[in-house]
Scaffold this active site. Structure first.
Site, PDB file in Angstrom:
ATOM      1  CG  MET A  10      -2.103   0.738   0.848  1.00 37.68           C
ATOM      2  SD  MET A  10      -3.140   0.049   2.369  1.00 37.68           S
ATOM      3  CE  MET A  10      -4.686   0.974   1.865  1.00 37.68           C
ATOM      4  N   PRO A  11       1.521   1.965  -1.341  1.00 42.51           N
ATOM      5  CG  PRO A  11       2.412   1.391  -3.661  1.00 42.51           C
ATOM      6  CD  PRO A  11       1.130   1.342  -2.239  1.00 42.51           C
ATOM      7  CG  HIS A  12       1.095   4.907   3.106  1.00 42.22           C
ATOM      8  ND1 HIS A  12       0.788   3.702   3.253  1.00 42.22           N
ATOM      9  CD2 HIS A  12       1.332   5.565   4.280  1.00 42.22           C
ATOM     10  CE1 HIS A  12       1.679   3.410   3.748  1.00 42.22           C
ATOM     11  NE2 HIS A  12       2.067   3.837   4.495  1.00 42.22           N
ATOM     12  CB  ALA A  13       3.834   9.612   1.184  1.00 44.12           C
TER      13      ALA A  13
END
Length: 157
Positions: A66-69
């Site tokens: 779950m790519p997130h920043a």
């Protein structure tokens, strides 16, 4: 903003995609959200930087990332993107490769948590060893397939 609505509005589903490595895989998701105006290029850069620095913190279950920043890294509005890969990619330090990814851009930490919960709800599977059922999404070949999976999961919940 719910998961399905966001995928529709941002036109952010890419199924059976090709990526040579984890960086390309992440770009597939962030590119759709940049194109829709949900995030800035800086959001993509922040995700890549974080993974390089912190390791594969975005891999939250075997084969699922779950790519997130952070919201302040360039999120204009809460949005999701779904990517499934034809061939899985490895993240440094992970034993299991990843072939299903949901990119999450939360415009606030509350929105971020809500988004996380909804995606978890869609993938949750008490019967599987890993606790998630990715085969539902792997089997999807069209946007409509994806919407059906989401609808079915939320009805069961």
């Amino acid at each position: 903003m719910n998961f399905k609505q966001s995928l529709i509005e941002n036109n952010s589903i890419n199924l059976q995609a090709d990526a040579a490595n984890w960086r390309e895989a992440i770009k597939l998701g962030t590119d759709m959200l940049i194109a829709s105006g949900a995030v800035e290029q800086s959001y993509h850069d922040a995700i890549i930087r974080s993974v390089e620095k912190l390791g594969a913190y975005i891999v939250i279950a075997p084969n699922f990332a779950m790519p997130h920043a952070r919201p302040e890294d360039g999120v204009n509005r809460t949005a999701f993107a779904l990517v499934t890969l034809k061939e899985p990619v490895f993240f440094d330090g992970e034993d299991e490769p990843v072939d299903v990814m949901v990119t999450l851009a939360g415009s606030s930490s509350d929105q971020h948590m809500e988004g996380l919960m909804e995606v978890t709800q869609v993938l949750e599977d008490d019967d599987s060893e890993t606790g998630v059922d990715l085969d539902k999404l792997r089997a999807c070949r069209s946007q409509e397939d994806v919407y059906e999976v989401i609808d079915a999961a939320l009805v069961e919940a």
